[in-house]
Write a protein that holds these residues in place. Structure first.
Motif, mmCIF file in Angstrom:
data_model
loop_
_atom_site.group_PDB
_atom_site.id
_atom_site.type_symbol
_atom_site.label_atom_id
_atom_site.label_comp_id
_atom_site.label_asym_id
_atom_site.label_seq_id
_atom_site.Cartn_x
_atom_site.Cartn_y
_atom_site.Cartn_z
ATOM 1 N N UNK A 258 36.210 37.650 36.565
ATOM 2 C CA UNK A 258 36.686 37.889 35.329
ATOM 3 C C UNK A 258 38.309 38.025 35.512
ATOM 4 N N UNK A 259 38.958 38.182 34.318
ATOM 5 C CA UNK A 259 40.401 38.375 34.135
ATOM 6 C C UNK A 259 40.678 39.910 34.274
ATOM 7 N N UNK A 260 41.740 40.195 35.108
ATOM 8 C CA UNK A 260 42.190 41.484 35.298
ATOM 9 C C UNK A 260 42.889 41.884 34.175
ATOM 10 N N UNK A 261 42.651 43.150 33.856
ATOM 11 C CA UNK A 261 43.266 43.652 32.683
ATOM 12 C C UNK A 261 44.660 43.750 32.953
ATOM 13 N N UNK A 262 45.501 43.552 31.822
ATOM 14 C CA UNK A 262 47.017 43.171 31.676
ATOM 15 C C UNK A 262 47.673 43.508 30.434
ATOM 16 N N UNK A 263 48.793 43.994 30.505
ATOM 17 C CA UNK A 263 49.537 44.109 29.280
ATOM 18 C C UNK A 263 50.150 43.074 28.790
ATOM 19 N N UNK A 264 50.585 42.844 27.570
ATOM 20 C CA UNK A 264 51.315 41.610 26.988
ATOM 21 C C UNK A 264 52.545 41.860 26.629
ATOM 22 N N UNK A 265 53.520 41.086 26.797
ATOM 23 C CA UNK A 265 54.859 41.279 26.284
ATOM 24 C C UNK A 265 55.693 41.699 27.575
ATOM 25 N N UNK A 266 56.976 42.051 26.924
ATOM 26 C CA UNK A 266 58.009 42.589 28.085
ATOM 27 C C UNK A 266 58.187 44.000 28.073
ATOM 28 N N UNK A 267 57.280 44.794 27.710
ATOM 29 C CA UNK A 267 57.188 46.056 27.857
ATOM 30 C C UNK A 267 57.978 46.854 26.683
ATOM 31 N N UNK A 268 57.829 47.999 26.679
ATOM 32 C CA UNK A 268 58.508 48.961 25.881
ATOM 33 C C UNK A 268 59.757 49.310 25.953
ATOM 34 N N UNK A 269 60.670 49.910 25.179
ATOM 35 C CA UNK A 269 61.866 50.517 25.296
ATOM 36 C C UNK A 269 62.093 51.520 26.629
ATOM 37 N N UNK A 270 61.069 52.059 26.942
ATOM 38 C CA UNK A 270 61.093 53.130 27.981
ATOM 39 C C UNK A 270 61.111 52.719 29.430
ATOM 40 N N UNK A 271 62.104 52.917 30.194
ATOM 41 C CA UNK A 271 62.306 52.576 31.482
ATOM 42 C C UNK A 271 61.829 53.508 32.611
ATOM 43 N N UNK A 272 61.673 52.969 33.855
ATOM 44 C CA UNK A 272 61.270 53.850 34.998
ATOM 45 C C UNK A 272 61.847 53.193 36.318
ATOM 46 N N UNK A 273 62.285 54.076 36.971
ATOM 47 C CA UNK A 273 62.571 53.447 38.088
ATOM 48 C C UNK A 273 61.454 53.605 39.359
ATOM 49 N N UNK A 274 61.247 52.495 40.107
ATOM 50 C CA UNK A 274 60.175 52.524 41.394
ATOM 51 C C UNK A 274 60.482 52.109 42.604
ATOM 52 N N UNK A 275 60.291 52.809 43.664
ATOM 53 C CA UNK A 275 60.799 52.499 44.852
ATOM 54 C C UNK A 275 59.868 51.601 45.649
ATOM 55 N N UNK A 276 60.057 50.644 46.005
ATOM 56 C CA UNK A 276 59.177 49.796 46.952
ATOM 57 C C UNK A 276 59.821 49.942 48.341
#
Length: 582
Positions: A258-276
């Motif tokens: 099946x197709x994995x669940x996913x959002x659509x679009x470029x996201x909301x106005x809220x930003x978050x910082x992630x560390x890889x």
């Protein structure tokens, strides 16, 4: 001998009763010369005048014609046909007694004592005498009675007191034998629901059963109720099992096909910082983004990363992303350098440069990170061999390892510094620096890192590192009479002044007494003067052995040339002055 094993005594045969005269049960057999059943005495030899004849069983005869001789012969032979056990019908019950009863009664009553008395009781015919029991069974008064058991055939009754035998398979109510098969006692069969009613049975059937039928009906209703409950439980269990199997199958199909669940679009106005972190793969990156709310599922990110040709080039660091982004847009943004909040420390950079870069990234006043570093140096994770050295300007110098680190607003300076120190300790710990330092006549790992920092600062190219490492070790030798164990490196003087000039006057250098001034003091500096990279450390561990003692950056930038003696050095110096206009 009779069929019941009581001896060979002869008796007259009554034409109506096939068991007439067999009065031995219940301890009522009359002895010789006694009156049976309380009647008058009989002569012992009254009916024994006829010779015994051979018995021909079941010969046809007229049931209404008197046949005393035939009855007498039956008695003489001792044969009385008994019904088989379990089959109540008697063979001669079909003969009507009404046609013969008056005549027979006259015959036997006229003889005195025998036949039927006035009370209607049948008088027993005496045997010729008591015969010994060949089977040692005896009669009821003389021994064990084989017919006293419940399985024995019941004793015969006089015609006036006989009852119709019960029909097999239809026992009387209240009897011991129950022809109905026993019900199963297992809950699976006996359990039923309460919703069933006895009204389901036809009214005529209920009336025909009477009170006993009502009791059976109530019992069966209870059993039917239990059976209903058991079926309901089984139905629920079956439904749960089917639902569970269906859910597992659907989940498996969705994961595999099946197709994995996913959002659509470029996201909301809220930003978050992630560390890889360093070395993170697609699944680990997807997990971090999912926890931060950037993507909807791990599988969606992994698929998007595989679909993008550059998806595998995502580097470690801090990224500023939007929440609720599609996986494809998240991959695209992470490949854009503008989204990265990582601080890359180049090889050979001093700590002062790193501190200022951290302040800028975190939006802190200049000097904030440096103050924390000097104040909390011992709590940053330095190894023991890097602590407690004298005249060290910065305890963390040489331990802010060149690499990429996530640095974004909201992070604390000490957290960033700890990551850098931990990285340096991890890289230095890959080798036994104590043993290696001893081989090179150094006092320990601290001096080895200091040599690597000098090689990193003075070398212009990677090809220069090993030669530069040999220059350091040759000048530190006690027999060095050319420089008298002085390194005379411009990089050390620039470090103490915080500058990077290549033009330094001799008067200025000789006038500065700082311990980091290698023009004035012998030996190494008190500590590293920068943060060496992997290649500089490798060169410090493995110098050349060509006898290099001098070096000059002839172009002042990228080209470094080496000399083994002072004459060669002066020649190179003249070349440098010519190119620089001096």
């Amino acid at each position: 001998m009779t069929e019941y094993g009581r001896g060979a005594g002869s008796e007259p045969w009554h034409p109506e009763d096939p068991l007439y005269g067999d009065q031995g049960w219940g301890a009522q057999q009359a002895a010789s010369g006694q009156v049976p059943y309380g009647g008058p005495e009989q002569q012992p030899q009254q009916y024994q005048q006829h010779p015994q004849q051979q018995y021909y069983p079941q010969q046809p005869h007229d049931p209404y014609a008197p046949q005393p001789q035939y009855a007498e012969q039956q008695v003489q032979q001792g044969y009385v046909e008994q019904p088989q056990q379990g089959y109540p019908q008697q063979q001669y019950a079909a003969q009507p007694a009404e046609a013969q009863q008056p005549q027979q009664a006259q015959q036997y009553n006229g003889g005195g004592g025998g036949g039927w008395d006035a009370t209607g009781q049948q008088a027993a015919m005496p045997y010729a005498g008591q015969q010994p029991d060949p089977y040692n069974n005896g009669y009821a008064d003389e021994g064990n009675d084989l017919y006293s058991t419940p399985e024995a055939y019941p004793p015969p009754q006089p015609p006036g007191q006989r009852q119709s035998p019960a029909v097999p398979g239809v026992p009387e109510q209240g009897g011991e034998w129950d022809a109905e098969p026993q019900e199963e006692n297992h809950p699976f069969f006996t359990g039923s629901g309460d919703g069933e009613r006895e009204d389901d049975e036809p009214r005529e059937s209920r009336r025909s059963k009477g009170d006993g039928g009502g009791r059976d009906r109530r019992g069966k209703t209870k059993k039917k109720g239990k059976s209903g409950r058991a079926c309901l439980v089984l139905a629920v269990i079956f439904a749960v099992g089917v639902g569970g199997v269906g859910y597992v199958g659907y989940d498996f199909y969705q994961k595999k096909f099946g197709t994995a669940p996913d959002y659509a679009g470029e996201g909301t106005s809220e930003t978050v910082t992630v560390e890889i972190p360093t070395g993170a793969g697609g699944s680990e990156i997807g997990q971090i983004l999912k926890q931060a709310g950037v993507v909807k599922s791990i599988d969606a990110f992994v698929q998007a990363q595989n679909d993008d040709p550059k998806g595998k080039t995502i580097q470690a660091g801090a990224y500023t992303l939007k929440k609720g982004m599609s996986a494809a847009n998240a991959v695209k943004l992470m490949l854009n350098p503008s989204s990265r909040n990582s601080l890359i420390i180049p090889e050979g950079k001093r700590n002062s440069w790193v501190y200022e870069a951290i302040d800028t990234r975190l939006g802190l006043p200049v000097g904030t990170t440096k103050g924390i570093a000097l104040k909390k140096a011992d709590s940053m994770g330095l190894p023991d061999w890097a602590k407690g050295h004298k005249n060290v300007k910065d305890p963390l110098e040489g331990f802010l390892y060149p690499a990429s680190y996530p640095v974004a607003k909201g992070m604390k300076p000490e957290d960033v510094l700890k990551k850098m120190v931990n990285r340096a300790s991890s890289e230095y710990g890959k080798q036994d620096l104590t043993a290696e330092a001893k081989k090179l006549n150094l006092d320990g790992p601290w001096q080895l890192i200091t040599v690597a920092s000098l090689v990193q600062a003075e070398g212009k190219t990677h090809d220069d590192f090993r030669k530069m490492s040999e220059v350091v070790y040759n000048r530190l030798k006690p027999d060095n009479t050319q420089t008298n164990q002085k390194l005379q490196f411009d990089s050390t003087y620039n470090y103490l002044t915080g500058k990077s000039n290549i033009k330094i006057g001799l008067a200025e250098i000789n006038a500065n007494p700082d311990p980091y001034n290698t023009y004035k003091w012998k030996g190494l500096t008190p500590g590293p003067i920068g943060n060496p990279g992997t290649e500089a450390l490798a060169a410090a561990l493995n110098p050349t052995s060509d006898g290099w003692m001098y070096f000059v950056a002839t172009d002042g930038k990228q080209k470094t040339e080496f000399a083994k003696n002072l004459a060669e050095f002066n020649k190179l110096k003249e070349e440098f002055n010519a190119q620089s206009g001096q």
